[in-house]
Design a protein around this motif. Sequence first.
Motif, PDB file in Angstrom:
ATOM      1  N   ALA A  82       0.847  -1.215   0.000  1.00 44.63           N
ATOM      2  CA  ALA A  82       0.000   0.000   0.000  1.00 44.63           C
ATOM      3  C   ALA A  82       0.875   1.255   0.000  1.00 44.63           C
ATOM      4  N   ILE A  83       1.938   1.236   0.783  1.00 43.54           N
ATOM      5  CA  ILE A  83       2.871   2.379   0.827  1.00 43.54           C
ATOM      6  C   ILE A  83       3.522   2.568  -0.546  1.00 43.54           C
ATOM      7  N   LEU A  84       3.993   1.472  -1.130  1.00 45.17           N
ATOM      8  CA  LEU A  84       4.665   1.563  -2.432  1.00 45.17           C
ATOM      9  C   LEU A  84       3.713   2.044  -3.522  1.00 45.17           C
ATOM     10  N   ILE A  85       2.480   1.555  -3.489  1.00 45.54           N
ATOM     11  CA  ILE A  85       1.506   1.984  -4.498  1.00 45.54           C
ATOM     12  C   ILE A  85       1.150   3.454  -4.311  1.00 45.54           C
ATOM     13  N   ARG A  86       1.066   3.880  -3.076  1.00 39.37           N
ATOM     14  CA  ARG A  86       0.797   5.298  -2.817  1.00 39.37           C
ATOM     15  C   ARG A  86       1.883   6.174  -3.442  1.00 39.37           C
ATOM     16  N   VAL A  87       3.118   5.708  -3.374  1.00 35.04           N
ATOM     17  CA  VAL A  87       4.245   6.471  -3.920  1.00 35.04           C
ATOM     18  C   VAL A  87       4.261   6.421  -5.450  1.00 35.04           C
ATOM     19  N   PHE A  88       4.073   5.229  -6.023  1.00 37.29           N
ATOM     20  CA  PHE A  88       4.318   5.056  -7.457  1.00 37.29           C
ATOM     21  C   PHE A  88       3.082   5.114  -8.343  1.00 37.29           C
TER      22      PHE A  88
END
Length: 140
Positions: A82-88
């Motif tokens: 979820a954190i990575l998707i929020r960033v990318f």
Amino acid sequence: MTIKEIQEEIIEEFSMFENWEERYQYMIDLGKSLPLIEDQYKTEDHLIKGCQSRVWVHSEMKEDKVVFTADSDAIITKGIIAILIRVFSNQNPKDILEADTKFIDEIGLKEHLSPTRANGLVSMIKQLKMYALAYQTQMN
């Protein structure tokens, strides 16, 4: 928002917590807000290799931006993706490819994961960047 701005926002959010128990709880909560992948993409083709847990990621291009959806069968892993998707997600492929992931070290995530989860984290980043690379290649 740029990738850098989102990363700084995440660093700020994590700094509000006093200990890792609170940070893990926050990650679990983030996992609950993950843009979920459609069941039709929960296939072997969309599984991220190198993860201890099962993590599925799907991507598509929308107006020159890569949009990611994902899911995992593990709550902490769901928070990580979820954190990575929020960033990318909702960024153009070139920016995704050029982005560094130092913010992960700055929030202390890698050092608080088991070695297998840390490897999974690296695999997730690599997979998101591979999708971006594929779209970048198609655009040129």
